[in-house]
Each structure stands twice: as C-alpha cells, then as structure tokens.
Design an enzyme around this catalytic site. Sequence first.
Site, PDB file in Angstrom:
ATOM      1  N   GLU A   6     -73.299  44.304  17.627  1.00  0.00           N
ATOM      2  CA  GLU A   6     -73.829  45.595  18.068  1.00  0.00           C
ATOM      3  C   GLU A   6     -74.858  45.420  19.180  1.00  0.00           C
ATOM      4  O   GLU A   6     -74.852  46.161  20.168  1.00  0.00           O
ATOM      5  CB  GLU A   6     -74.450  46.333  16.885  1.00  0.00           C
ATOM      6  CG  GLU A   6     -73.428  46.877  15.902  1.00  0.00           C
ATOM      7  CD  GLU A   6     -74.064  47.471  14.661  1.00  0.00           C
ATOM      8  OE1 GLU A   6     -73.452  48.362  14.071  1.00  0.00           O
ATOM      9  OE2 GLU A   6     -75.175  47.034  14.276  1.00  0.00           O
ATOM     10  N   ASP A  17     -73.323  54.323  18.957  1.00  0.00           N
ATOM     11  CA  ASP A  17     -73.467  53.614  17.686  1.00  0.00           C
ATOM     12  C   ASP A  17     -74.461  54.365  16.811  1.00  0.00           C
ATOM     13  O   ASP A  17     -75.232  55.197  17.292  1.00  0.00           O
ATOM     14  CB  ASP A  17     -73.958  52.182  17.942  1.00  0.00           C
ATOM     15  CG  ASP A  17     -73.623  51.225  16.809  1.00  0.00           C
ATOM     16  OD1 ASP A  17     -73.184  51.696  15.736  1.00  0.00           O
ATOM     17  OD2 ASP A  17     -73.807  50.005  16.997  1.00  0.00           O
ATOM     18  N   ALA A  31     -77.555  54.250  13.652  1.00  0.00           N
ATOM     19  CA  ALA A  31     -78.791  53.503  13.409  1.00  0.00           C
ATOM     20  C   ALA A  31     -79.229  53.755  11.976  1.00  0.00           C
ATOM     21  O   ALA A  31     -78.960  54.815  11.407  1.00  0.00           O
ATOM     22  CB  ALA A  31     -79.886  53.920  14.383  1.00  0.00           C
ATOM     23  N   LYS A  66     -81.170  48.407  12.991  1.00  0.00           N
ATOM     24  CA  LYS A  66     -79.733  48.420  12.788  1.00  0.00           C
ATOM     25  C   LYS A  66     -79.340  47.171  12.009  1.00  0.00           C
ATOM     26  O   LYS A  66     -80.103  46.220  11.927  1.00  0.00           O
ATOM     27  CB  LYS A  66     -78.986  48.459  14.126  1.00  0.00           C
ATOM     28  CG  LYS A  66     -79.105  49.808  14.834  1.00  0.00           C
ATOM     29  CD  LYS A  66     -78.371  49.837  16.162  1.00  0.00           C
ATOM     30  CE  LYS A  66     -76.924  49.422  16.053  1.00  0.00           C
ATOM     31  NZ  LYS A  66     -76.150  50.223  15.060  1.00  0.00           N
ATOM     32  N   GLY A  71     -70.241  51.470  11.233  1.00  0.00           N
ATOM     33  CA  GLY A  71     -70.931  52.230  10.198  1.00  0.00           C
ATOM     34  C   GLY A  71     -70.281  53.580   9.978  1.00  0.00           C
ATOM     35  O   GLY A  71     -69.346  53.970  10.682  1.00  0.00           O
ATOM     36  N   SER A  72     -70.785  54.309   8.995  1.00  0.00           N
ATOM     37  CA  SER A  72     -70.147  55.571   8.613  1.00  0.00           C
ATOM     38  C   SER A  72     -70.249  56.626   9.705  1.00  0.00           C
ATOM     39  O   SER A  72     -69.291  57.378   9.942  1.00  0.00           O
ATOM     40  CB  SER A  72     -70.771  56.091   7.313  1.00  0.00           C
ATOM     41  OG  SER A  72     -72.170  56.289   7.470  1.00  0.00           O
ATOM     42  N   GLY A  96     -74.853  47.565   8.146  1.00  0.00           N
ATOM     43  CA  GLY A  96     -73.446  47.215   7.982  1.00  0.00           C
ATOM     44  C   GLY A  96     -73.144  45.772   8.320  1.00  0.00           C
ATOM     45  O   GLY A  96     -71.970  45.382   8.397  1.00  0.00           O
TER      46      GLY A  96
END
Length: 262
Positions: A111, A89, A91, A102, A34-35, A105
């Site tokens: 994940e 990670d 969320a 989550k 993710g970003s 993406g």
Amino acid sequence: MPAELSPIDTAKFAAARRAVDLVQDGMKLGLGTGSTAAWMVRCLAERVREEGLRVQGVPTSTRTAELARALGIQVVTLDEAKWLDLTIDGADEFDADFNLIKGGGAALLQEKIVATASDRMVVIADAAKEVAHLGAFPLPVEVIPFGWQSTKMLIEETLEGMDVLGREVTLRLSGDAPLLTDEKNYILDLHLKRIGEPRPLALALNQIAGVVENGLFIDICDTVVVGHGDGRVSLRDLQSGQAEEGSIDMDRARNIFADLGD
C-alpha cells in the site's frame, strides 16, 4: 443480498462511489486493500462495465488483485505501470493533517509503495476513522521473520523515548501461527493508545534492523473522502483546502450487490 445495507456499509459505499468519480479515462490506478477499498473496486468495475472506462489497476494485495480481475478491471504490476495517476485506498485512522494509520489488513508495505508512486492519494473512510490523535488503532509494523523477537525488543526500547501513551507490542496471529503478509513477513502491532508526534516515530521505527515498513503514512495522502451512514459524503483536499458536501444514490449500491450476485 440484504434488503438494506448496514449504516457502516452505506458509509463505505458512499465514500467509495464519490472517490471513483475522480477517475478519468486512461488513468493508471492504485487499488487499495480492505473492506472500504473493496467497495471502491466494485464501483470502479461498474464504471468500466457501463461507461466503457479504460483504466489499468495496480492492486496492493493478492485479494484486491483477485477481486479486480473477477470484476473485469485490467490488472497490471507496478513495474509495468511505472507511475500512477491516482491511488484510492482506505485507512484505519486519519487525523486533521491527513496522517494515516494503515495496515489492519496486513498489506501496508505494498500500500505504501503504490501510494508513494502516485501523483495523488485519495483515502476513503467512514466517519469513525477520523481522530484527533492517531494511535487508538494499533500501529502495524512489518518485520522480517528472522530474529523477529530481537526486532520486537528493539521496537520496545525505541518506544521508551517516544511520545506515546502505551508501549505493548504483540505479534499478529492467524490461528495459532504468525500471520504472513504477501511478502511472507510478520506483523507486529504496537498498542500505543495515542501518538503525540507521528513523524519522528515513523522515522525511528524504520531505522530498526529487521523492520521492513511501518503503518504510519505521513505526507502521502492528498484528499480524504468521508462517507456517512445516511449516504452523505464529504470530500476534503489538504493542499487546496477544498471541501465538498453531497450525497450518494443508494440504489446504485443495491444494484452493484445484485449484479455481483451477493
């Protein structure tokens, strides 16, 4: 490169940079997707490059693996690593008990596998991801393509007995076709609006034939690092009750962009 980062990118960088400070030499790490997680990979690569930090990274998606390799992070599989010291990670939502949604993406399966194979999971997020109740963000559920419409009907039937405000279920698309996960599965998004009890919902969804995994992460996250648009950052640990406040040098974010040629 823009002269200034947007407030949202500032917040994501601040959270990522603080979380990467938790990484120690020799660690085996889960690398999120993710970003916000992409910022984490960039910050980790900076430490590898500038400090000679030795780490092994287990990516949770193809795109994270590609980014990590491109930036000089050693990438290994989870089977090679076997067990991880730390996973960092993002969320889509988190609540006061560090329950998460989550999968925005479409990487929720890898994940969750990686996070549960770790001694510690640290979530990095901007302040907007903190909610009183999960569910405003659609809950992703990964399903087998075979018979997915029957699986969808079973999910809708299950939701009738759950403490949720909405029950619309939609197939996630990529253009005109179903979006495919890295495992070639489909994603059904559950538009629940508000989830009263996440734990029984997570258990019920995973009992449905055709469901591979759902995007509720319960009792998995240990620590949340929240970034703000002005560079402030807070770290909260669930078990210890520890809470730290600080700020991040934003010149480092600009340097990372410059080094990457963004």
